[in-house]
Design a protein around this motif. Structure first.
Motif, short mmCIF file in Angstrom:
data_model
loop_
_atom_site.label_atom_id
_atom_site.label_comp_id
_atom_site.label_asym_id
_atom_site.label_seq_id
_atom_site.Cartn_x
_atom_site.Cartn_y
_atom_site.Cartn_z
N ARG A 18 -61.40 -16.26 -19.77
CA ARG A 18 -62.25 -17.37 -19.32
C ARG A 18 -62.46 -18.38 -20.45
NH1 ARG A 18 -66.76 -13.51 -16.33
NH2 ARG A 18 -65.49 -12.98 -14.48
N GLU A 20 -59.34 -20.48 -20.61
CA GLU A 20 -59.32 -21.43 -19.50
C GLU A 20 -60.26 -22.61 -19.75
OE1 GLU A 20 -60.57 -18.72 -16.47
OE2 GLU A 20 -58.56 -18.56 -15.61
N LEU A 68 -56.73 -17.15 -14.99
CA LEU A 68 -55.62 -17.16 -15.95
C LEU A 68 -54.75 -15.91 -15.80
CD1 LEU A 68 -54.17 -18.37 -18.41
CD2 LEU A 68 -55.83 -17.20 -19.87
#
Length: 614
Positions: free
Chosen positions: A539, A542, A601
């Motif tokens: 995360r 991303e 992702l």
């Protein structure tokens, strides 16, 4: 040794400095014939890494030495270093011939003397080349080390067998188990090298003369035939016993295998000892701990990479630091800056806060003096460079300003680092994690490159490990939060705290780990924790907070969240397999969706057939 008189009389004349390349390897290894001497120069900048092409070049040069009528060989590195050792990128791949071990054996067995000149660093495989040579010379600037233990490995080109024969068990174990760097004087004292070329003497001409003199003498020593290090067998065995006892129950296998190899050097003939070393090296190379340590080494170098616009600027080293805000970490920052030789201005709008910070600095320094870690003279010098100020009027006198307050106003633009507060326009957010080497996450995005370069120069002068990150962090806080939430979730499901602690210890989470085989339950606990951190890392990537998986792994290790030998959570995810990780996350997400719902992702990487590291 063979009589070299004929070679000395009949050697071809050659002008000093005449060079001949060796085909495609000519750029990495250069050969010069200087009278009866064949000079081999390792010329593969920046670190003369002993990759396959360079090894092939050295082998071709040795072919020339054997086939011709040279009386001696001088082996040296170009410039201010000899060699930083093996090319780590080749580890885990099929070894192209000749191997470094075979090359060392060939140097040792050459029918003419090989003299090595060490100037600057001679590390790992580079030092093993020197150990195989017949005479070792070093300049006063030479540095020597066998650091393979830091990669979960051992010296695999004869170092564990030749070094003890030269220096004995105590010194050999010290050097290989610590991986520490020693200078020429210490190396001479323990018998690692034969001679130090003093400053003021031209090293290369002196080494050439020494090589020809050794050929003229007609006898030289091969390291594998020496028994100097075995003179006191009792002390040797005592050193082995002490090393084993000190590492009983240790998590990493490399130190134990190094001790075994040093014992083999005492018990076995050289050829059998080399075979024993080769088998141990292969075992360690296949071990997950070494894979993690090698990944961490590569990830750190990638994570430290600065944005191109910043990297190309050679910023001056800051001399003056201003700290706006005397609360929080200000006293610790000021002390570190003073210890680094900086002039420090500590400013705050409140007299009480400023006095409290000065008292904290004084108390900490006095404790250092009482403990013998600081001299009174150093303390007084620090105080002479510390200037307290009430208000911000003089902050503009500094090269760099660190603010712990959100009300900073400067009369002119400066490089500003904001610690724990929002940075002003053009400033840079800073997050610090205090470790043996403090971790500094720096948000350089949006800052003028010249100011960013100055901030990085300050951070490096302060001894911080600088990791460029994007806004929205810190990365370390996000990873620590994911780990804490995973642990809290398991505790809420009635998993005993002691079982969780045991699982984390065995897995190298929140500590360096310890030896032992985890139970099935403990393996699941570790997988859940690594999975939560890898998902959080995905995360962060991303969101642009972390540039890539290397940043996540480096921060996790540098912040002490996971042990270095784990390689970090993203490396652990790659080892487990992203398909398997995504399946696990989906199962766990039924219990804790905010923590375990797979990051998009993962789907993208799986669809592209890639890993986090790819």
């Amino acid at each position: 040794m063979a009589d070299n008189a004929g070679r000395l009389r009949g050697g071809r004349k050659g002008r000093a400095g005449s060079m001949s390349g060796l085909g495609p390897e000519g750029e990495k290894v250069r050969v010069a014939r200087i009278g009866a001497l064949l000079e081999i120069v390792i010329a593969h900048p920046p670190v003369n890494a002993l990759g396959a092409a360079l090894r092939a070049g050295l082998a071709a040069a040795l072919d020339q030495a054997e086939a011709g009528d040279a009386a001696a060989v001088l082996l040296r590195g170009e410039g201010a270093l000899f060699s930083a050792g093996a090319d780590i990128a080749e580890f885990g791949q099929a070894t192209a011939a000749p191997s470094l071990s075979a090359l060392c054996s060939r140097i040792e067995d050459l029918p003419i003397p090989v003299v090595v000149l060490l100037s600057g660093p001679a590390l790992g495989g580079g030092l093993e080349l020197a150990l195989a040579s017949h005479l070792r010379l070093a300049t006063e600037a030479a540095q020597m080390s066998l650091p393979e233990v830091h990669l979960g490995l051992l010296p695999g080109a004869g170092g564990t067998q030749r070094l003890p024969r030269l220096v004995g068990g105590v010194a050999a174990l010290d050097l290989m188990l610590s991986g520490r760097v020693i200078g020429a004087v210490e190396a001479l004292a323990i018998g690692l090298i034969d001679r130090v070329i003093p400053t003021g003497t031209e090293a290369v001409p002196a080494a050439r003369a020494a090589a020809l003199a050794l050929a003229q003498a007609g006898t030289w020593r091969r390291s594998g035939e020496l028994r100097d290090g075995f003179r006191d067998v009792g002390a040797y065995r005592a050193a082995l016993d002490a090393a084993r006892q000190a590492r009983a129950g240790a998590r990493l296998p490399a130190p134990g295998r190094i001790i075994d190899c040093v014992e083999a050097a005492l018990l076995l003939p050289l050829e059998q000892g080399l075979a024993f070393e080769s088998a141990a090296f292969g075992d360690l190379l296949a071990a997950p701990e070494s894979a993690g340590l090698r990944h961490a080494f590569r990830a750190e170098r990638a994570a430290r990479r600065l944005p191109p616009a910043v990297a190309r600027i050679e910023a001056p080293v800051p001399q003056r630091l201003a700290i706006w805000g005397a609360g929080g970490a200000a006293a610790t920052l000021a002390r570190r800056a003073l210890q680094s030789g900086l002039a420090v201005m500590l400013a705050d709008p409140q007299r009480e806060a400023l006095v409290a910070a000065l008292e904290a600095i004084a108390a900490a320094q006095e404790a250092e003096v009482q403990a013998g870690r600081m001299t009174p003279a150093a303390r007084d010098a620090d105080w002479a460079r510390l200037a307290p100020a009430i208000g911000p009027a003089r902050l503009g006198e500094a090269d760099v300003v660190i603010t712990t307050r959100d009300d900073l106003v400067l009369p002119a633009p400066r490089a500003v680092l904001a610690l724990g507060v929002m940075p002003p326009p053009g400033g840079m957010a800073l997050s610090l994690v205090e470790q043996a080497q403090p971790l500094a996450e720096l948000v350089l995005e949006g800052a003028p490159p010249a100011r960013a370069a100055l901030a990085v120069a300050l951070a490096r002068r302060l001894g911080w490990q600088v990791i460029p990150v994007g806004p929205g962090g810190p990365v370390s806080a996000a990873l620590a939060t994911a780990l804490a939430e995973a642990v809290a979730h398991m505790e809420a499901r009635k998993v005993p705290r002691a079982v969780i602690a045991q699982a984390l210890s065995l897995a190298g989470i929140a500590g360096e780990g310890r030896g032992g085989r985890p139970s099935a339950v403990e393996e699941v606990i570790a997988r859940r924790c690594f999975g939560a951190m890898a998902n959080a890392g995905a995360r962060l990537i991303e969101a642009g907070v972390a540039r890539d998986a290397a940043v996540v792994d480096t921060v996790a290790i540098a912040a002490g969240i996971v042990a270095r030998w784990t390689g970090g959570p993203m490396h652990q995810a790659d080892r487990r397999g992203l398909l398997v990780l995504r399946r696990d996350l989906k199962v766990w997400a039924a219990e804790a969706p905010a923590l375990y719902a797979p990051a998009p992702l993962l789907d993208r990487l799986i669809g592209e057939g890639r890993s986090f590291a790819a």
